[in-house]
Design a protein around this motif. Structure first.
Motif, PDB file in Angstrom:
ATOM      1  N   ARG A  63       0.767  -0.674  -0.025  1.00  0.00           N
ATOM      2  CA  ARG A  63       0.029  -0.077  -0.085  1.00  0.00           C
ATOM      3  C   ARG A  63       0.430   1.360  -0.489  1.00  0.00           C
ATOM      4  O   ARG A  63       0.435   2.716  -0.545  1.00  0.00           O
ATOM      5  CB  ARG A  63      -1.438  -0.230   1.278  1.00  0.00           C
ATOM      6  CG  ARG A  63      -2.291  -0.896   0.826  1.00  0.00           C
ATOM      7  CD  ARG A  63      -3.567  -0.131   1.906  1.00  0.00           C
ATOM      8  NE  ARG A  63      -2.954  -1.331   3.392  1.00  0.00           N
ATOM      9  CZ  ARG A  63      -3.233  -2.199   3.525  1.00  0.00           C
ATOM     10  NH1 ARG A  63      -4.201  -3.448   3.223  1.00  0.00           N
ATOM     11  NH2 ARG A  63      -2.296  -3.115   4.873  1.00  0.00           N
ATOM     12  N   PHE A  64       2.179   1.539   0.853  1.00  0.00           N
ATOM     13  CA  PHE A  64       2.946   2.164   0.876  1.00  0.00           C
ATOM     14  C   PHE A  64       3.868   2.247  -0.512  1.00  0.00           C
ATOM     15  O   PHE A  64       3.969   3.793  -1.178  1.00  0.00           O
ATOM     16  CB  PHE A  64       3.785   2.092   2.302  1.00  0.00           C
ATOM     17  CG  PHE A  64       4.619   2.897   1.372  1.00  0.00           C
ATOM     18  CD1 PHE A  64       5.050   4.539   2.497  1.00  0.00           C
ATOM     19  CD2 PHE A  64       6.112   2.091   1.468  1.00  0.00           C
ATOM     20  CE1 PHE A  64       5.636   5.237   2.552  1.00  0.00           C
ATOM     21  CE2 PHE A  64       7.490   2.756   1.370  1.00  0.00           C
ATOM     22  CZ  PHE A  64       7.310   4.670   2.409  1.00  0.00           C
ATOM     23  N   ALA A  65       4.189   1.247  -0.977  1.00  0.00           N
ATOM     24  CA  ALA A  65       5.008   1.667  -2.167  1.00  0.00           C
ATOM     25  C   ALA A  65       4.165   2.034  -3.697  1.00  0.00           C
ATOM     26  O   ALA A  65       4.708   2.506  -4.184  1.00  0.00           O
ATOM     27  CB  ALA A  65       5.649   0.085  -2.328  1.00  0.00           C
ATOM     28  N   THR A  66       3.172   1.654  -2.919  1.00  0.00           N
ATOM     29  CA  THR A  66       2.370   1.993  -4.580  1.00  0.00           C
ATOM     30  C   THR A  66       1.523   3.050  -4.951  1.00  0.00           C
ATOM     31  O   THR A  66       0.982   3.616  -5.106  1.00  0.00           O
ATOM     32  CB  THR A  66       1.496   0.404  -5.090  1.00  0.00           C
ATOM     33  OG1 THR A  66       0.598   0.573  -4.309  1.00  0.00           O
ATOM     34  CG2 THR A  66       2.478  -0.742  -5.255  1.00  0.00           C
ATOM     35  N   GLU A  67       1.177   3.565  -3.630  1.00  0.00           N
ATOM     36  CA  GLU A  67       0.247   4.922  -3.505  1.00  0.00           C
ATOM     37  C   GLU A  67       1.068   6.015  -4.812  1.00  0.00           C
ATOM     38  O   GLU A  67      -0.134   7.020  -5.002  1.00  0.00           O
ATOM     39  CB  GLU A  67       0.316   5.662  -1.878  1.00  0.00           C
ATOM     40  CG  GLU A  67      -0.090   6.652  -1.809  1.00  0.00           C
ATOM     41  CD  GLU A  67      -0.252   7.239   0.053  1.00  0.00           C
ATOM     42  OE1 GLU A  67      -1.147   7.712   0.185  1.00  0.00           O
ATOM     43  OE2 GLU A  67       0.803   7.329   0.379  1.00  0.00           O
ATOM     44  N   ALA A  68       2.449   6.591  -4.748  1.00  0.00           N
ATOM     45  CA  ALA A  68       2.343   7.563  -5.289  1.00  0.00           C
ATOM     46  C   ALA A  68       1.938   7.675  -6.948  1.00  0.00           C
ATOM     47  O   ALA A  68       1.005   8.501  -7.366  1.00  0.00           O
ATOM     48  CB  ALA A  68       4.071   7.560  -5.222  1.00  0.00           C
ATOM     49  N   VAL A  69       2.488   5.415  -7.483  1.00  0.00           N
ATOM     50  CA  VAL A  69       1.932   5.751  -8.691  1.00  0.00           C
ATOM     51  C   VAL A  69       0.098   5.475  -8.209  1.00  0.00           C
ATOM     52  O   VAL A  69       0.053   5.930  -9.928  1.00  0.00           O
ATOM     53  CB  VAL A  69       2.943   4.427  -9.619  1.00  0.00           C
ATOM     54  CG1 VAL A  69       2.876   3.295  -8.151  1.00  0.00           C
ATOM     55  CG2 VAL A  69       2.897   4.505 -10.560  1.00  0.00           C
ATOM     56  N   ARG A  70      -0.220   5.013  -8.202  1.00  0.00           N
ATOM     57  CA  ARG A  70      -1.198   4.568  -7.777  1.00  0.00           C
ATOM     58  C   ARG A  70      -2.316   6.249  -7.818  1.00  0.00           C
ATOM     59  O   ARG A  70      -3.288   6.179  -8.798  1.00  0.00           O
ATOM     60  CB  ARG A  70      -2.238   4.415  -6.525  1.00  0.00           C
ATOM     61  CG  ARG A  70      -3.554   3.865  -6.235  1.00  0.00           C
ATOM     62  CD  ARG A  70      -3.818   3.110  -5.275  1.00  0.00           C
ATOM     63  NE  ARG A  70      -3.301   3.710  -4.057  1.00  0.00           N
ATOM     64  CZ  ARG A  70      -4.622   5.094  -3.408  1.00  0.00           C
ATOM     65  NH1 ARG A  70      -5.214   5.703  -4.295  1.00  0.00           N
ATOM     66  NH2 ARG A  70      -4.133   5.647  -2.312  1.00  0.00           N
ATOM     67  N   LEU A  71      -1.469   6.741  -6.842  1.00  0.00           N
ATOM     68  CA  LEU A  71      -1.869   8.613  -7.490  1.00  0.00           C
ATOM     69  C   LEU A  71      -1.658   9.568  -8.766  1.00  0.00           C
ATOM     70  O   LEU A  71      -2.770  10.501  -9.181  1.00  0.00           O
ATOM     71  CB  LEU A  71      -1.727   9.740  -6.213  1.00  0.00           C
ATOM     72  CG  LEU A  71      -2.465   9.252  -4.909  1.00  0.00           C
ATOM     73  CD1 LEU A  71      -1.679   9.439  -3.316  1.00  0.00           C
ATOM     74  CD2 LEU A  71      -3.549   8.772  -4.699  1.00  0.00           C
ATOM     75  N   ASP A 142      -9.000  -1.830 -10.049  1.00  0.00           N
ATOM     76  CA  ASP A 142     -10.499  -1.087 -10.137  1.00  0.00           C
ATOM     77  C   ASP A 142     -11.155  -1.850 -11.316  1.00  0.00           C
ATOM     78  O   ASP A 142     -10.442  -2.154 -11.969  1.00  0.00           O
ATOM     79  CB  ASP A 142     -10.268   0.106  -9.816  1.00  0.00           C
ATOM     80  CG  ASP A 142      -9.607   0.939 -10.559  1.00  0.00           C
ATOM     81  OD1 ASP A 142      -9.823   0.701 -11.541  1.00  0.00           O
ATOM     82  OD2 ASP A 142      -9.125   2.312 -10.079  1.00  0.00           O
ATOM     83  N   ASP A 143     -12.557  -1.088 -11.476  1.00  0.00           N
ATOM     84  CA  ASP A 143     -13.035  -1.463 -12.519  1.00  0.00           C
ATOM     85  C   ASP A 143     -11.870  -0.698 -13.376  1.00  0.00           C
ATOM     86  O   ASP A 143     -12.442  -1.386 -14.810  1.00  0.00           O
ATOM     87  CB  ASP A 143     -14.892  -0.553 -12.121  1.00  0.00           C
ATOM     88  CG  ASP A 143     -15.546  -1.828 -11.169  1.00  0.00           C
ATOM     89  OD1 ASP A 143     -15.211  -3.064 -11.141  1.00  0.00           O
ATOM     90  OD2 ASP A 143     -15.975  -1.969 -10.832  1.00  0.00           O
ATOM     91  N   ALA A 144     -11.403   0.089 -13.604  1.00  0.00           N
ATOM     92  CA  ALA A 144     -11.420   0.978 -14.969  1.00  0.00           C
ATOM     93  C   ALA A 144      -9.123  -0.368 -14.842  1.00  0.00           C
ATOM     94  O   ALA A 144      -8.574   0.726 -16.644  1.00  0.00           O
ATOM     95  CB  ALA A 144     -10.610   1.925 -14.530  1.00  0.00           C
ATOM     96  N   GLY A 145      -8.780  -1.151 -14.409  1.00  0.00           N
ATOM     97  CA  GLY A 145      -7.686  -1.749 -14.648  1.00  0.00           C
ATOM     98  C   GLY A 145      -6.420  -1.003 -14.074  1.00  0.00           C
ATOM     99  O   GLY A 145      -5.723  -1.740 -14.177  1.00  0.00           O
ATOM    100  N   THR A 148      -5.507  -0.724  -7.289  1.00  0.00           N
ATOM    101  CA  THR A 148      -6.165   0.156  -6.337  1.00  0.00           C
ATOM    102  C   THR A 148      -4.502   0.358  -4.443  1.00  0.00           C
ATOM    103  O   THR A 148      -4.971   0.711  -3.473  1.00  0.00           O
ATOM    104  CB  THR A 148      -6.625  -1.044  -5.446  1.00  0.00           C
ATOM    105  OG1 THR A 148      -6.455  -2.223  -4.947  1.00  0.00           O
ATOM    106  CG2 THR A 148      -7.809  -1.173  -6.389  1.00  0.00           C
ATOM    107  N   GLY A 149      -3.984  -0.193  -4.675  1.00  0.00           N
ATOM    108  CA  GLY A 149      -2.853  -0.639  -3.343  1.00  0.00           C
ATOM    109  C   GLY A 149      -2.913  -2.054  -2.311  1.00  0.00           C
ATOM    110  O   GLY A 149      -2.091  -1.628  -1.970  1.00  0.00           O
ATOM    111  N   ASP A 150      -3.773  -2.358  -2.877  1.00  0.00           N
ATOM    112  CA  ASP A 150      -3.502  -3.689  -2.232  1.00  0.00           C
ATOM    113  C   ASP A 150      -3.418  -4.745  -3.077  1.00  0.00           C
ATOM    114  O   ASP A 150      -2.718  -4.632  -4.315  1.00  0.00           O
ATOM    115  CB  ASP A 150      -5.348  -4.381  -2.045  1.00  0.00           C
ATOM    116  CG  ASP A 150      -5.842  -3.082  -1.310  1.00  0.00           C
ATOM    117  OD1 ASP A 150      -6.086  -3.145  -0.596  1.00  0.00           O
ATOM    118  OD2 ASP A 150      -7.846  -3.297  -1.314  1.00  0.00           O
ATOM    119  N   ILE A 151      -3.187  -5.970  -2.439  1.00  0.00           N
ATOM    120  CA  ILE A 151      -2.632  -7.426  -3.379  1.00  0.00           C
ATOM    121  C   ILE A 151      -3.812  -8.389  -3.271  1.00  0.00           C
ATOM    122  O   ILE A 151      -4.253  -8.470  -2.595  1.00  0.00           O
ATOM    123  CB  ILE A 151      -1.722  -7.889  -2.179  1.00  0.00           C
ATOM    124  CG1 ILE A 151      -0.456  -7.186  -2.341  1.00  0.00           C
ATOM    125  CG2 ILE A 151      -1.246  -9.891  -2.875  1.00  0.00           C
ATOM    126  CD1 ILE A 151       0.652  -7.814  -0.615  1.00  0.00           C
TER     127      ILE A 151
END
Length: 227
Positions: A63-71, A142-145, A148-151
């Protein structure tokens, strides 16, 4: 008697490349201004120490490591990762690593990377190394592909690597008994899989794994100097 399928499995970080790609991606997001340079570095360092100690909560870390790219989104993420590959990853890939992989390929072995790094970071690295089969931490979408930050499913960390390799074998109509598996890794985090395969190879091992390998008579391979 049917002949066993020969398989070569490789950990990635500090095994095929002399850095931790997950940690380095975090540092890269600092460099390009995606993350707070003080707080992100503190948490990134803290998670990395937990990984080395074998106490990492992989769900919190992902969750921490992917937050920046997810946003930032998929387009910005792809551009940043291409820059990351050019500036950080390709310059540190040693020819010895490519030759090790190619040696197994020439022998007709089935080859896969098995890593606790998430798929966003590692898919382009596996491609750069010429490895098509990849077992990495799968990211929920998510639905858009987008991530989400989860595994998604069982993370390929510690005992999870054994589970994911078993699934991977089953998808190919194989099992442990029908395969002759070599596994290269640097870390005691990978002891569960090293102990499960036919040919464990302590590769650029940390001090703890080097001691265990010597005690158990496992092959030790120093592919490149530690960084």
């Amino acid at each position: 008697m049917s002949r066993k399928t020969k398989i070569a499995l490789f950990d990635l970080d500090h095994t095929l490349i002399p850095i931790d790609s997950d940690f380095s991606w975090g540092e890269f997001t600092q460099k390009i201004g995606w993350t707070d340079p003080v707080e992100f570095k503190r948490r990134n360092d803290e998670f990395y120490e937990h990984y080395k100690a074998g106490t990492l909560d992989v769900h919190d870390y992902v969750r921490f490591a992917t937050e920046a790219v997810r946003l930032r989104g998929a387009d910005e993420g792809a551009k940043a990762h291409a820059q990351f590959m050019h500036e950080v990853i390709r310059p540190v890939i040693h020819e010895q690593a490519r030759e090790l992989i190619e040696g197994h390929r020439r022998s007709g072995d089935l080859i896969a990377i098995v890593t606790a790094t998430n798929e966003f970071v590692v898919i382009p690295i596996a491609r750069e190394l010429g490895v098509d089969e990849l077992i990495a931490v799968k990211l929920a979408r998510d639905d858009a592909g987008w991530i989400t930050g989860d595994i998604d499913g069982v993370p390929s960390l510690r005992e999870g690597k054994v589970h994911r390799v078993e699934e991977w074998l089953a998808q190919r109509g194989l099992d442990w008994a029908g395969a002759d598996i070599t596994f290269y890794s640097d870390s005691t985090n990978d002891l569960p899989l090293l102990e499960r395969v036919d040919h464990p190879v302590a590769t650029n091992p940390d001090a703890r794994l080097r001691a265990i390998a010597k005690q158990r008579g496992w092959r030790i391979l120093d592919l490149f100097p530690h960084q």
